[in-house]
Scaffold this motif. Structure first.
Motif, PDB file in Angstrom:
ATOM      1  N   VAL A 267      43.873  32.430  43.598  1.00 57.37           N
ATOM      2  CA  VAL A 267      44.111  33.804  43.143  1.00 57.37           C
ATOM      3  C   VAL A 267      43.432  34.063  41.807  1.00 57.37           C
ATOM      4  CG1 VAL A 267      45.888  35.408  42.329  1.00 57.37           C
ATOM      5  CG2 VAL A 267      46.268  34.098  44.417  1.00 57.37           C
ATOM      6  N   THR A 268      43.615  33.164  40.856  1.00 61.15           N
ATOM      7  CA  THR A 268      43.049  33.380  39.520  1.00 61.15           C
ATOM      8  C   THR A 268      41.518  33.350  39.551  1.00 61.15           C
ATOM      9  OG1 THR A 268      43.321  31.016  39.024  1.00 61.15           O
ATOM     10  CG2 THR A 268      45.068  32.507  38.298  1.00 61.15           C
ATOM     11  N   THR A 269      40.950  32.520  40.424  1.00 65.64           N
ATOM     12  CA  THR A 269      39.494  32.478  40.556  1.00 65.64           C
ATOM     13  C   THR A 269      38.962  33.813  41.072  1.00 65.64           C
ATOM     14  OG1 THR A 269      39.478  30.093  40.957  1.00 65.64           O
ATOM     15  CG2 THR A 269      37.546  31.333  41.671  1.00 65.64           C
ATOM     16  N   TYR A 270      39.633  34.360  42.075  1.00 58.12           N
ATOM     17  CA  TYR A 270      39.222  35.653  42.628  1.00 58.12           C
ATOM     18  C   TYR A 270      39.344  36.756  41.571  1.00 58.12           C
ATOM     19  CZ  TYR A 270      39.237  39.933  45.367  1.00 58.12           C
ATOM     20  OH  TYR A 270      38.951  41.195  45.840  1.00 58.12           O
ATOM     21  N   VAL A 271      40.478  36.800  40.892  1.00 60.83           N
ATOM     22  CA  VAL A 271      40.706  37.858  39.899  1.00 60.83           C
ATOM     23  C   VAL A 271      39.707  37.753  38.754  1.00 60.83           C
ATOM     24  CG1 VAL A 271      42.331  38.689  38.149  1.00 60.83           C
ATOM     25  CG2 VAL A 271      43.121  38.231  40.475  1.00 60.83           C
ATOM     26  N   GLN A 272      39.383  36.551  38.329  1.00 62.89           N
ATOM     27  CA  GLN A 272      38.403  36.394  37.256  1.00 62.89           C
ATOM     28  C   GLN A 272      37.043  36.932  37.676  1.00 62.89           C
ATOM     29  OE1 GLN A 272      39.152  35.130  33.989  1.00 62.89           O
ATOM     30  NE2 GLN A 272      37.241  36.293  33.800  1.00 62.89           N
ATOM     31  N   GLU A 273      36.686  36.755  38.937  1.00 64.96           N
ATOM     32  CA  GLU A 273      35.431  37.309  39.447  1.00 64.96           C
ATOM     33  C   GLU A 273      35.454  38.832  39.426  1.00 64.96           C
ATOM     34  OE1 GLU A 273      34.981  35.606  43.300  1.00 64.96           O
ATOM     35  OE2 GLU A 273      34.368  33.631  42.549  1.00 64.96           O
ATOM     36  N   VAL A 274      36.603  39.420  39.780  1.00 61.41           N
ATOM     37  CA  VAL A 274      36.738  40.878  39.732  1.00 61.41           C
ATOM     38  C   VAL A 274      36.596  41.379  38.296  1.00 61.41           C
ATOM     39  CG1 VAL A 274      38.331  42.819  40.070  1.00 61.41           C
ATOM     40  CG2 VAL A 274      38.169  41.023  41.800  1.00 61.41           C
ATOM     41  N   LEU A 275      37.226  40.689  37.360  1.00 59.25           N
ATOM     42  CA  LEU A 275      37.165  41.084  35.954  1.00 59.25           C
ATOM     43  C   LEU A 275      35.744  40.947  35.424  1.00 59.25           C
ATOM     44  CD1 LEU A 275      40.440  39.350  34.668  1.00 59.25           C
ATOM     45  CD2 LEU A 275      40.119  41.774  35.208  1.00 59.25           C
ATOM     46  N   ASN A 276      35.062  39.869  35.791  1.00 54.04           N
ATOM     47  CA  ASN A 276      33.679  39.667  35.338  1.00 54.04           C
ATOM     48  C   ASN A 276      32.760  40.748  35.888  1.00 54.04           C
ATOM     49  OD1 ASN A 276      34.527  37.346  34.035  1.00 54.04           O
ATOM     50  ND2 ASN A 276      33.783  35.958  35.623  1.00 54.04           N
ATOM     51  N   ASP A 277      32.945  41.081  37.165  1.00 50.63           N
ATOM     52  CA  ASP A 277      32.117  42.090  37.805  1.00 50.63           C
ATOM     53  C   ASP A 277      32.328  43.450  37.144  1.00 50.63           C
ATOM     54  OD1 ASP A 277      30.368  43.000  40.058  1.00 50.63           O
ATOM     55  OD2 ASP A 277      32.153  44.157  40.572  1.00 50.63           O
ATOM     56  N   HIS A 278      33.574  43.766  36.829  1.00 48.87           N
ATOM     57  CA  HIS A 278      33.857  45.053  36.165  1.00 48.87           C
ATOM     58  C   HIS A 278      33.236  45.088  34.774  1.00 48.87           C
ATOM     59  CE1 HIS A 278      35.998  48.671  35.005  1.00 48.87           C
ATOM     60  NE2 HIS A 278      36.420  48.050  33.925  1.00 48.87           N
ATOM     61  N   GLN A 279      33.297  43.981  34.071  1.00 46.80           N
ATOM     62  CA  GLN A 279      32.728  43.922  32.723  1.00 46.80           C
ATOM     63  C   GLN A 279      31.223  44.130  32.756  1.00 46.80           C
ATOM     64  OE1 GLN A 279      34.734  43.713  30.082  1.00 46.80           O
ATOM     65  NE2 GLN A 279      32.973  43.980  28.720  1.00 46.80           N
ATOM     66  N   GLU A 280      30.561  43.592  33.774  1.00 47.20           N
ATOM     67  CA  GLU A 280      29.115  43.751  33.901  1.00 47.20           C
ATOM     68  C   GLU A 280      28.720  45.196  34.184  1.00 47.20           C
ATOM     69  OE1 GLU A 280      27.865  41.043  36.901  1.00 47.20           O
ATOM     70  OE2 GLU A 280      28.331  39.246  35.712  1.00 47.20           O
ATOM     71  N   LYS A 281      29.594  45.943  34.866  1.00 47.08           N
ATOM     72  CA  LYS A 281      29.310  47.332  35.215  1.00 47.08           C
ATOM     73  C   LYS A 281      29.475  48.278  34.034  1.00 47.08           C
ATOM     74  CE  LYS A 281      30.737  46.979  40.080  1.00 47.08           C
ATOM     75  NZ  LYS A 281      31.737  47.415  41.088  1.00 47.08           N
ATOM     76  N   LYS A 282      30.233  47.854  33.037  1.00 48.83           N
ATOM     77  CA  LYS A 282      30.535  48.741  31.898  1.00 48.83           C
ATOM     78  C   LYS A 282      29.299  48.968  31.030  1.00 48.83           C
ATOM     79  CE  LYS A 282      34.431  48.237  29.704  1.00 48.83           C
ATOM     80  NZ  LYS A 282      35.551  47.651  28.963  1.00 48.83           N
TER      81      LYS A 282
END
Length: 282
Positions: A267-282
């Motif tokens: 779960v934490t691995t998946y969520v960290q990927e989501v957070l990283n992807d969102h940060q890259e889009k900003k």
């Protein structure tokens, strides 16, 4: 007489933590949950379980579920039965607006205000309306913003005698889910409660899954039953998992996807990927 509060208790992490906060601050609490046809109705079960647990440990909490029968068929939202699929991803993404339930907090607010004013008149004392709204809600949910709370309160004052006896209490308004969870940790310690036992009795998932669970008995038999699991892909779950990651604690609720239960590490691995992807889009 103890301080009086009326709490909108969804069964989620935010309002459940606020319940702890109120108890730690010495309030007598009237907690109200609303059944409005939400897909994640398991949150009502969790709210009931938490109240029962706290009543056995701390003090008597007056609790009631308000049923708004028939409302869901008239609402356009991904969160209610019959609505579109609940979106996945980061909680700040534009598609999360699909999870808005039209005028939900205004509907809840009117009922809570009526109950709070009734208590104030009956006990001749000031009553606080407690809500677990926080800064993470502001971009997606306009009815969680201070502007809405101020205007709504003005209407309440204008429409009722003695309404000045009722005040709002929103201690998390400028914080986020991590701040809320940190406060929950402090309140559990102050109240002598087991943190995991408290948060195991909460639901933040907008897409919970009911799965069969198999339990191996000592005599070799296998017992089968159904249990609820949280998803880890909907925005509400991503936000919760992020808070637990920042706090450095494992979430005591169980997670799963369409293939079955998954580990906290997954779960934490998946969520960290989501957070990283969102940060890259900003």
């Amino acid at each position: 007489m103890n301080k009086q509060a009326v709490l909108s208790l969804s069964g989620g992490m935010d309002s459940s933590t606020l319940l702890l906060h109120l108890l730690a601050e010495g309030y007598d609490v009237t907690a109200l949950s609303f059944d409005y046809g939400q897909k994640h109705r398991v949150e009502l079960e969790r709210a009931q379980e938490l109240v029962e647990y706290l009543n056995s440990k701390v003090q008597n909490i007056k609790y009631q579920i308000i049923k708004l029968d028939g409302l869901s068929t008239l609402l356009n939202s991904a969160l209610v039965e019959g609505g579109n699929e609940v979106p996945e991803g980061h909680y700040a993404e534009e598609n999360m607006k699909d999870t808005v339930v039209p005028n939900r907090n205004k509907i809840f607010s009117s009922i809570i205000q009526a109950v709070a004013l009734s208590i104030a008149n009956e006990k001749n004392t000031e009553v606080h309306i407690a809500m677990g709204i926080h800064a993470g809600d502001h971009s997606i949910y306009p009815d969680c913003r201070q502007e809405f709370r101020d205007i709504d309160y003005e209407a309440f004052i204008a429409g009722n005698w003695d309404a000045h006896l009722v005040k709002y209490y929103t201690p998390y308004l400028l914080g986020d889910k991590f701040d809320i969870l940190k406060d929950g940790e402090v309140c559990c310690e102050k109240l002598g409660l087991n943190f995991d036992e408290v948060y195991r009795r909460t639901n933040t998932s907008y897409k919970p899954l009911k799965l069969k669970v198999y339990y191996h008995l000592d005599n070799g038999d296998i017992e089968e039953y159904e249990d609820w699991f949280s998803d880890y892909k909907s925005a509400s779950s991503v936000e919760r998992v992020e808070a637990f990651m920042k706090l450095g604690r494992k979430d005591p609720v169980s997670y799963a996807d369409e293939f079955g239960p998954v580990t906290w590490e997954f779960v934490t691995t998946y969520v960290q990927e989501v957070l990283n992807d969102h940060q890259e889009k900003k």
